[in-house]
Design a protein around this motif. Structure first.
Motif, PDB file in Angstrom:
ATOM      1  N   LYS A  41       0.588  -1.163  -0.130  1.00  0.00           N
ATOM      2  CA  LYS A  41      -0.062   0.046   0.048  1.00  0.00           C
ATOM      3  C   LYS A  41       0.880   1.332   0.141  1.00  0.00           C
ATOM      4  N   ALA A  42       1.867   1.095   0.825  1.00  0.00           N
ATOM      5  CA  ALA A  42       2.960   2.394   0.756  1.00  0.00           C
ATOM      6  C   ALA A  42       3.570   2.525  -0.556  1.00  0.00           C
ATOM      7  N   ASN A  43       3.824   1.541  -1.131  1.00  0.00           N
ATOM      8  CA  ASN A  43       4.418   1.614  -2.526  1.00  0.00           C
ATOM      9  C   ASN A  43       3.499   2.201  -3.782  1.00  0.00           C
ATOM     10  N   ASP A  44       2.105   1.835  -3.516  1.00  0.00           N
ATOM     11  CA  ASP A  44       1.027   2.214  -4.439  1.00  0.00           C
ATOM     12  C   ASP A  44      -0.247   2.695  -3.475  1.00  0.00           C
ATOM     13  N   PRO A  45      -0.180   4.033  -2.997  1.00  0.00           N
ATOM     14  CA  PRO A  45      -1.321   4.555  -2.090  1.00  0.00           C
ATOM     15  C   PRO A  45      -2.632   4.341  -2.814  1.00  0.00           C
ATOM     16  N   GLY A  46      -2.783   4.526  -4.057  1.00  0.00           N
ATOM     17  CA  GLY A  46      -4.099   4.382  -4.598  1.00  0.00           C
ATOM     18  C   GLY A  46      -4.675   3.125  -4.815  1.00  0.00           C
ATOM     19  N   ARG A  47      -3.836   2.060  -4.808  1.00  0.00           N
ATOM     20  CA  ARG A  47      -3.998   0.755  -4.883  1.00  0.00           C
ATOM     21  C   ARG A  47      -5.222   0.444  -3.892  1.00  0.00           C
ATOM     22  N   LYS A  48      -6.452  -0.275  -4.534  1.00  0.00           N
ATOM     23  CA  LYS A  48      -7.491  -0.801  -3.852  1.00  0.00           C
ATOM     24  C   LYS A  48      -6.927  -2.232  -3.408  1.00  0.00           C
ATOM     25  N   ILE A  49      -7.008  -2.450  -1.694  1.00  0.00           N
ATOM     26  CA  ILE A  49      -6.397  -3.329  -1.062  1.00  0.00           C
ATOM     27  C   ILE A  49      -7.242  -3.985  -0.013  1.00  0.00           C
ATOM     28  N   VAL A  50      -7.672  -5.320  -0.188  1.00  0.00           N
ATOM     29  CA  VAL A  50      -8.484  -5.960   0.971  1.00  0.00           C
ATOM     30  C   VAL A  50      -7.346  -6.845   1.469  1.00  0.00           C
ATOM     31  N   LEU A  51      -7.338  -7.194   2.890  1.00  0.00           N
ATOM     32  CA  LEU A  51      -6.538  -8.065   3.568  1.00  0.00           C
ATOM     33  C   LEU A  51      -7.394  -8.928   4.117  1.00  0.00           C
ATOM     34  N   ASN A  52      -7.139 -10.091   3.902  1.00  0.00           N
ATOM     35  CA  ASN A  52      -7.990 -11.386   4.636  1.00  0.00           C
ATOM     36  C   ASN A  52      -6.980 -12.083   5.363  1.00  0.00           C
ATOM     37  N   LEU A  53      -7.486 -12.338   6.567  1.00  0.00           N
ATOM     38  CA  LEU A  53      -6.607 -13.139   7.585  1.00  0.00           C
ATOM     39  C   LEU A  53      -7.569 -14.189   8.384  1.00  0.00           C
ATOM     40  N   SER A  54      -7.309 -15.403   8.346  1.00  0.00           N
ATOM     41  CA  SER A  54      -8.164 -16.125   9.066  1.00  0.00           C
ATOM     42  C   SER A  54      -7.319 -17.095  10.432  1.00  0.00           C
ATOM     43  N   ALA A  55      -6.731 -16.111  11.056  1.00  0.00           N
ATOM     44  CA  ALA A  55      -5.964 -16.586  12.324  1.00  0.00           C
ATOM     45  C   ALA A  55      -5.906 -15.609  13.336  1.00  0.00           C
ATOM     46  N   THR A  56      -6.014 -15.873  14.532  1.00  0.00           N
ATOM     47  CA  THR A  56      -6.267 -15.081  15.655  1.00  0.00           C
ATOM     48  C   THR A  56      -4.927 -15.229  16.603  1.00  0.00           C
ATOM     49  N   SER A  57      -4.644 -14.424  17.478  1.00  0.00           N
ATOM     50  CA  SER A  57      -3.333 -14.273  18.522  1.00  0.00           C
ATOM     51  C   SER A  57      -3.815 -13.600  19.700  1.00  0.00           C
ATOM     52  N   THR A  58      -3.220 -13.805  20.724  1.00  0.00           N
ATOM     53  CA  THR A  58      -3.205 -12.847  21.983  1.00  0.00           C
ATOM     54  C   THR A  58      -2.364 -12.089  22.019  1.00  0.00           C
ATOM     55  N   ASP A  59      -1.414 -11.896  20.964  1.00  0.00           N
ATOM     56  CA  ASP A  59      -0.310 -10.841  20.960  1.00  0.00           C
ATOM     57  C   ASP A  59      -0.973  -9.367  20.476  1.00  0.00           C
ATOM     58  N   SER A  60      -0.967  -8.334  21.349  1.00  0.00           N
ATOM     59  CA  SER A  60      -1.271  -6.992  21.033  1.00  0.00           C
ATOM     60  C   SER A  60      -0.469  -6.337  20.035  1.00  0.00           C
ATOM     61  N   ALA A  61       0.791  -6.928  19.635  1.00  0.00           N
ATOM     62  CA  ALA A  61       1.360  -6.338  18.763  1.00  0.00           C
ATOM     63  C   ALA A  61       0.860  -6.717  17.400  1.00  0.00           C
ATOM     64  N   VAL A  62       0.035  -7.610  17.115  1.00  0.00           N
ATOM     65  CA  VAL A  62      -0.730  -8.203  15.897  1.00  0.00           C
ATOM     66  C   VAL A  62      -1.731  -6.860  15.841  1.00  0.00           C
ATOM     67  N   GLY A  63      -2.555  -6.839  16.999  1.00  0.00           N
ATOM     68  CA  GLY A  63      -3.594  -5.937  17.138  1.00  0.00           C
ATOM     69  C   GLY A  63      -2.936  -4.308  16.710  1.00  0.00           C
TER      70      GLY A  63
END
Length: 430
Positions: A265-287
């Motif tokens: 996204k930083a390389n191309d700010p105009g790009r339309k991007i959806v991020l799909n993630l199907s995993a969870t974590s208890t690490d607040s750094a992920v959040g």
């Protein structure tokens, strides 16, 4: 004279005798010495405190301190070939994206983290990088092979559920939108990905083997944009591999995957991007990484998890700006119910189909099977957002609001002790 408490801390860390003033900054001239301790080294994820005014100086000072004091190699994970790393003990894995997020993963002793690193002014989060056991929580239910759905029908999608299995969607079908599937890779040879208008690629792997060797990413990708199974069959599907049979899922790799998409996204700010993630974590750094991804303009969708627990106990689903999806099922009497095993609660945005869903498998190029899990609910929503973005410009906040506006309300049964927004996905139609 040193106080006894300060002297004890110095002895624990094997630091030279100098006075530590609180709070500390990472540009202190003296290096703490890790070499004399008998404690084991542990992987930690570290996120730095940065904003628009201090990003460059914080990153420069902190990493100079690390490289000077630890004598380790610093690598940008977004460009790194992970198969080239032979000794993780001597590497600083930098997942920073300029102006968006600054941080890294490397090894420290617990004492060093508790008594020195966590007290630095420029450190926002420092958490142990743990392996996520059973990352998809046994969500695979083996079933008999499934026959593909019928070709697209012209009938208007009904307002109320249960559905009649007819699917109507905009002619653009997600064209021009990039959906990053941050998962276990994609079996590119599957028929669901052949002859599509949109491309299907695995662009980055944080594992040694780029192939999808457990099938999960292929399942998810086929629902995002598979030729006959997908919600947005013309969207670009871009795989980012963060786990596999010989690549245990860690919070580090989740963060690496999220920040890789942020870098695109930083390389191309105009790009339309959806991020799909199907995993969870208890690490607040992920959040934190997920929150910053949304701030960067990425439409972020995550499965709520499959433990029959409050989804607010897990990241990134706990992040308010993320779209958190839990699983519905259709009963034998054609009613929509919450599944018995899905996570629930106020952090859930909406429901989407998640039990006995037809998906592409990796057994052969034509394999279609039924599987279950909120991992399969999330890509339905990612595909729906891709349909929206193909026909208009939406911020992540606006696409989330539009999902809720057009959704079917108060159709899910069985909530009882699991208070959750009673909102069921409807995709945009012509």
């Amino acid at each position: 004279m040193f106080s006894k408490r300060i002297l004890n801390i110095l002895l624990i860390l094997n630091l030279p005798y100098f006075i530590i003033s609180a709070p500390l900054t990472s540009d202190d001239a003296t290096c703490p010495n890790l070499s004399g301790t008998n404690e084991p080294l542990i992987d930690y994820n570290v996120v730095l405190k940065t904003d628009a005014t201090n990003y460059d100086s914080v990153v420069k000072n902190h990493f100079e301190m690390l490289e000077k004091c630890l004598q380790r190699e610093r690598h940008n994970v977004h460009e790194l070939d992970f198969s080239s790393i032979k000794d993780n003990n001597n590497v600083i894995f930098d997942f920073s994206v300029k102006g968006m997020i600054a941080g890294y993963t490397t090894k420290f002793t617990k004492s060093f983290v508790e008594n020195y690193l966590s007290k630095l002014n420029d450190v926002a989060i420092v958490n142990e990088n743990k392996v996520i056991e059973d990352p998809f929580e046994n969500e695979v239910f083996k079933q008999a092979p499934f026959v593909r759905r019928a070709e697209r029908l012209a009938d208007k999608m009904p307002e109320n559920f249960p559905l009649d299995l007819k699917y109507i969607y905009p002619d653009s079908a997600g064209a021009g939108v990039d959906v990053f599937v941050v998962d276990s890779g994609i079996f590119l040879e599957h028929e669901e990905f052949q002859g599509r208008q949109g491309k299907t690629i695995v662009e980055k792997t944080f594992c040694n083997n780029p192939a999808d060797d457990n099938g999960h990413g292929t399942n998810v990708a086929s629902l995002v944009g598979g030729k006959t199974l997908g919600v947005a069959s013309n969207a670009n599907i871009i795989g980012v591999k963060i786990t596999g049979n010989d690549c245990p899922l860690t919070s580090q790799n989740i963060i690496n995957g999220i920040t890789y998409v942020m870098q695109q996204k930083a390389n191309d700010p105009g790009r339309k991007i959806v991020l799909n993630l199907s995993a969870t974590s208890t690490d607040s750094a992920v959040g934190d990484a997920a929150s910053k991804a949304v701030e960067a303009g990425i439409h972020f969708v995550v499965g709520a998890g499959n433990r029959n627990l409050d989804a607010c106990g897990f990241f990134p689903g706990k992040v308010e700006t993320v779209v958190t999806v839990t699983a519905s099922k259709i009963t034998t009497n054609q009613q929509d119910w919450i599944t018995d095993w899905c996570n629930w609660g106020k952090c859930v945005t909406l429901f989407a189909p998640g039990e006995n869903v037809p998906v592409a498998g990796i057994g052969n190029p034509s394999e279609i099977k039924l599987e279950s899990g909120t991992s399969l609910s999330a890509p339905h929503v990612s595909g729906a957002i891709a349909l929206m973005l193909a026909n208009g410009d939406f911020t992540p906040e606006q696409s989330k609001a539009e999902l809720l506006r057009i959704a079917s309300k108060d159709k899910i049964q069985g909530l009882k002790y699991r208070p959750t927004a009673n909102v069921l996905l409807r995709v945009p139609s012509p």
